[in-house]
Structures are given as C-alpha cells and as structure tokens.
Design an enzyme around this catalytic site. Structure first.
Site, PDB file in Angstrom:
ATOM      1  N   HIS A   1      69.902  46.001  97.314  1.00  0.00           N
ATOM      2  CA  HIS A   1      71.333  45.675  97.285  1.00  0.00           C
ATOM      3  C   HIS A   1      71.593  44.921  95.983  1.00  0.00           C
ATOM      4  CE1 HIS A   1      74.937  43.337  98.417  1.00  0.00           C
ATOM      5  NE2 HIS A   1      75.132  44.210  99.380  1.00  0.00           N
TER       6      HIS A   1
ATOM      7  N   ASP B   1      64.475  40.296 101.516  1.00  0.00           N
ATOM      8  CA  ASP B   1      65.896  40.268 101.838  1.00  0.00           C
ATOM      9  C   ASP B   1      66.030  40.845 103.244  1.00  0.00           C
ATOM     10  OD1 ASP B   1      68.509  40.964 102.288  1.00  0.00           O
ATOM     11  OD2 ASP B   1      68.823  41.971 100.363  1.00  0.00           O
TER      12      ASP B   1
ATOM     13  N   GLN C   1      69.594  43.029 106.496  1.00  0.00           N
ATOM     14  CA  GLN C   1      69.786  44.155 107.427  1.00  0.00           C
ATOM     15  C   GLN C   1      68.680  44.259 108.469  1.00  0.00           C
ATOM     16  OE1 GLN C   1      72.427  46.020 107.606  1.00  0.00           O
ATOM     17  NE2 GLN C   1      73.425  45.475 105.684  1.00  0.00           N
TER      18      GLN C   1
ATOM     19  N   LYS D   1      76.115  38.999 109.560  1.00  0.00           N
ATOM     20  CA  LYS D   1      75.487  40.262 109.993  1.00  0.00           C
ATOM     21  C   LYS D   1      74.631  40.021 111.238  1.00  0.00           C
ATOM     22  CE  LYS D   1      75.162  41.815 105.201  1.00  0.00           C
ATOM     23  NZ  LYS D   1      76.092  42.912 104.980  1.00  0.00           N
TER      24      LYS D   1
ATOM     25  N   CYS E   1      77.210  48.722  97.607  1.00  0.00           N
ATOM     26  CA  CYS E   1      76.576  47.673  96.785  1.00  0.00           C
ATOM     27  C   CYS E   1      75.124  48.029  96.466  1.00  0.00           C
ATOM     28  CB  CYS E   1      76.627  46.304  97.469  1.00  0.00           C
ATOM     29  SG  CYS E   1      78.276  45.666  97.642  1.00  0.00           S
TER      30      CYS E   1
HETATM   31  N1  PMP Z   1      71.275  42.401 101.005  1.00  0.00           N
HETATM   32  C1  PMP Z   1      71.527  43.420 101.842  1.00  0.00           C
HETATM   33  C2  PMP Z   1      70.428  44.352 102.214  1.00  0.00           C
HETATM   34  C3  PMP Z   1      72.803  43.601 102.372  1.00  0.00           C
HETATM   35  O1  PMP Z   1      73.054  44.615 103.190  1.00  0.00           O
HETATM   36  C4  PMP Z   1      73.816  42.675 102.024  1.00  0.00           C
HETATM   37  C5  PMP Z   1      75.218  42.827 102.562  1.00  0.00           C
HETATM   38  N2  PMP Z   1      75.701  44.133 102.564  1.00  0.00           N
HETATM   39  C6  PMP Z   1      73.493  41.624 101.159  1.00  0.00           C
HETATM   40  C7  PMP Z   1      72.216  41.523 100.668  1.00  0.00           C
HETATM   41  C8  PMP Z   1      74.507  40.604 100.763  1.00  0.00           C
HETATM   42  O2  PMP Z   1      74.886  39.884 101.882  1.00  0.00           O
HETATM   43  P1  PMP Z   1      76.114  38.865 101.819  1.00  0.00           P
HETATM   44  O3  PMP Z   1      77.256  39.626 101.224  1.00  0.00           O
HETATM   45  O4  PMP Z   1      76.340  38.509 103.252  1.00  0.00           O
HETATM   46  O5  PMP Z   1      75.694  37.717 100.983  1.00  0.00           O
END
Ligand code: PMP
Length: 405
Positions: free
Chosen positions: A122, A199, A202, A225, A363
């Site tokens: 991401h 990370d 998910q 999430k 993203c």
């Molecule tokens: N890493 C992953 C794998 C994500 O899916 C996301 C959110 N889509 C993020 C990082 C960023 O998370 P946040 O916007 O809640 O900081």
C-alpha cells in the site's frame, strides 16, 4: 459457528436502504462498519466521561487514564506483545509507518543503505520510506510478486546485502487478498540480522496475530479496519528498538523534564505519544477488539474462508470477469474487471443497486502497474457479509454486462 443474522443486528448501518435498495456493503478493505457497542462507548465518553488523560488528579481524568491504559492492555494481549509498553497508540497504519520510517531512519539509516519492501505494498508502506531515502540518500529495493499475486520470497536472499537495514512488508494485500508468508520473511530477515516490520492493516481483523510467535520487530494497524473508530491505530515495536529510537514528534506527555537548554524524554510508550492522544478512539478500538474476540478470530477466519470459496466459485460461474490474484492463501477480497467495462462505470451501476465496492487504484499503484491496468473494482468482505450478498454482487455483474453489451 456464529449467528450471522444476530451479528448483523449489531451493525445498524447495514440495515439501510441506499438508492431504494438494501445496502450491500462490500468495501470492508477501505473501512469496516462499527458494532453498536463501539459507538455506545464513544457516545458515553463524550456525554459523561470526557477528560484528558495523564493530566489531572480529578476523578474524570483518572478514570480516562485508567481506561486508556486498559485499552493498551487489550491491544497488547490481542497481539500477544511481551510488554504492554511496546504498544504505541497512533492515528492508524499510515501514522505508524511514518513514525517508524522517521524514527528508525533517523537512528539507523545512512547514505547508501538499503530498505526492502514488496511490490504489493500500500502507498502507506512505500511513500514514508521513499521520503526517508530522499532525506538520507538511501535506496529502496523491491521484492516482486507473480501474476497469481504471490510474493517471490525466494528472491529475498538475492535482494539482501550488507547494506540492508530493514524489511517492511504487507501481511495481507488490500488488493489481491494474498496472505503473505510473513513468518518465513521474518526468519530470512533475522538470519541476516535485519529487522522486519509487517503492515497488518488488512490482516489483524481476519487472522489471529501473535507478535512473539512471529517474532516481528514492528507491526502497524488501523482501528477503523478493526471495527473501531477512525483516527486511531497501533504500532508495536520490540522494546530493544523502541528504547533506542528517537522520538517522532515533540510536545506534551512525551517529555520528562523540559528547559530551554535541554529536554529529557518520558519512558515507553509515552516517548512516542506526543500531545493529547485520541484516547476515546483507543478505548473504543479496544471495545471493537473485545467484540471480535467475543465472536472468535478463528470463527471469523473460518467463515470468511467459506465466503472466499463461495465467492470465487460464483464469480467464475458468472463469466466475463477477470479476477486479479489467485494466491493459494488469501482472504475474501475480489479485485476484478468486467470485460470491456471501466471500473468506474461498474462502481456507479453497482451503487444504483445499493452495492458499495471500491473502484480505482486502491492506494497500490505498483500493483496496477504490474497488471498494466489503471484501476480495478474491489469487493472486500467481512464476517457480517453473507452468501446472498455475493449472489447479489453476481446479479450486479450480469446487469453491468447487459448494459455494456
Ligand atoms: N496498509 C494497508 C494494507 C491498507 O489496506 C491501508 C488502508 N487501505 C493502509 C495501509 C493505510 O491505512 P490507514 O489509511 O488507516 O492509515
């Protein structure tokens, strides 16, 4: 396993009518909905309990402080951290990864050093490292994945050099649903003395995570999430790193003694929690964790796997759909194209049918570049989704196909 209809009653948002159709919420990768117990905690706090933590001796402040630290204990137990001061509250995964890249980078990265990420990250696990590389004249290296969406972990050995200082990888892909073999990645990293960050934005809501068993050095996640509120998340770091890393932000609470000549810093975890934190968010996030623990993480994983198998078979049956990613181990995230239809058009037609999906690059533009597409439609499921909703998604796909024939 658990009563799905009873579970759905805990989420009032799911009972809505959108565009004259019952809402079918399939955008859980972006954010999950909140059970009533989480919104009750937030309301109760603002109506009856609000007071700044770590600041006063009065009743409300002491009560908020106790509950905030209890929330830290909940997170700590949830991921099985050895010490609760290894858990830092942040604004979310993005906040956690920026903090790590800055603080770890300040201490350990110098010109010519290398940082390894994967091709399926991401943006939140790319850009902070890129900013660091620009600042320090360091270099990013990328572990690729194959067309099934599986990381080519064997190549990691070839990417690692004596200049590699950290590896940071996504646990479960927000686009492909792939569950990456992070234990193996951590072991490879450690065999070269390299720390590894995962990370878990998910994954933490889908599969049980034990930081001691994994032996990861750092971990990042988001509350929103995880059935909790927005603007709160967590960062885990092994004590030995956190003790050595410099503070990320300066301000109240993160200090011990301040004068104009010199400032000394507070102990862990407060060294990394400058200013008034989102304490109500942290307490509500802990409530979300308690809620899913009540259902049982392994029950959730089993049911979501059933949804994955059902959905994969149904989408195959429907025809004319190209699914991106076919990893052996994955969660129910379906990123796809309907032949000859732009993802945005699909998303708009779905919306008219009450179906909420994500469209765009999610993203994760390097994944789009890998497959040579400028976007995808993504249906990402949670334990409150049903097989009937998957059927309705397929009805939606048939509808789109008819309209673009
Ligand atoms: N890493 C992953 C794998 C994500 O899916 C996301 C959110 N889509 C993020 C990082 C960023 O998370 P946040 O916007 O809640 O900081």
């Amino acid at each position: 396993m658990f009563d799905i209809q009873k579970v759905r009653e805990d989420f009032p948002v799911l009972r809505q009518i959108i565009n004259k159709k019952p809402l079918v919420y399939l955008d859980n990768g972006a954010t999950t909905q909140k059970p009533r117990c989480v919104t009750d905690v937030i309301t109760d706090y603002y109506l009856r309990k609000n007071s700044s933590i770590h600041r006063g001796v009065h009743f409300l402040s002491s009560q908020a402080t106790v509950e905030y630290e209890k929330a830290r204990e909940t997170v700590s137990q949830f991921i099985n951290a050895k010490n609760k001061h290894e858990v830092i509250f942040t604004s979310g995964t993005t906040g956690s990864l920026n903090m790590l890249a800055f603080s770890f980078g300040e201490k350990y990265i110098k010109e010519g050093d290398e940082i390894i990420l994967s091709e399926m990250e991401h943006h939140a696990n790319i850009v902070p490292w890129q900013l660091l590389c620009e600042r320090k004249k360091a270099k990013l290296k990328v572990l690729p994945f194959n067309d099934d969406g599986e990381l080519l972990v064997d190549q990691l050995e070839y990417l690692i050099t004596e200049k590699t200082k950290i590896i940071s990888v996504i646990h479960i892909s927000n686009v492909l649903g792939t569950i990456n073999p992070i234990k193996k990645i951590i072991e490879i990293g450690h065999s070269h003395g390299i720390p590894v960050c995962i990370d878990t934005a998910q994954s933490i809501q889908h599969v049980p995570i034990d930081v001691q068993k994994l032996d990861c050095d750092f971990l990042a996640f988001s509350g929103h999430k995880l059935y909790g509120p927005t603007g709160i998340g967590g960062f885990y770091g092994k004590e030995k790193w956190l003790e050595e890393m410099p503070p990320y932000q300066g301000g109240g609470d993160m200090v011990d003694e301040v004068s104009f000549e010199k400032t000394t810093f507070n102990q862990l975890p407060f060294k990394f929690e400058a200013g008034t934190t989102n304490y109500i968010g942290a307490i509500a996030m802990a409530e979300g964790i308690n809620y899913i623990q009540g259902i049982g993480l392994s029950n959730i994983a089993d049911y979501e796997h059933e949804l994955l198998e059902y959905g994969a078979a149904k989408l195959k049956e429907v025809g004319g759909v190209k699914i991106f990613g076919n990893a052996f181990a994955r969660t129910p995230i379906f990123s796809f194209h309907i032949e000859n239809v732009h993802p945005l058009d699909t998303g708009m037609i779905f919306d008219k049918m009450g179906i909420a999906v994500r469209t765009g690059t999610h993203c994760a533009q390097p994944i789009m570049q890998h497959y040579g597409v400028d976007g995808m439609v993504r249906a990402s499921l949670s334990f409150y989704n049903t097989k009937e909703e998957i059927d309705y998604l397929c009805t939606g796909i048939e509808q789109v196909k008819r309209m673009f024939l």
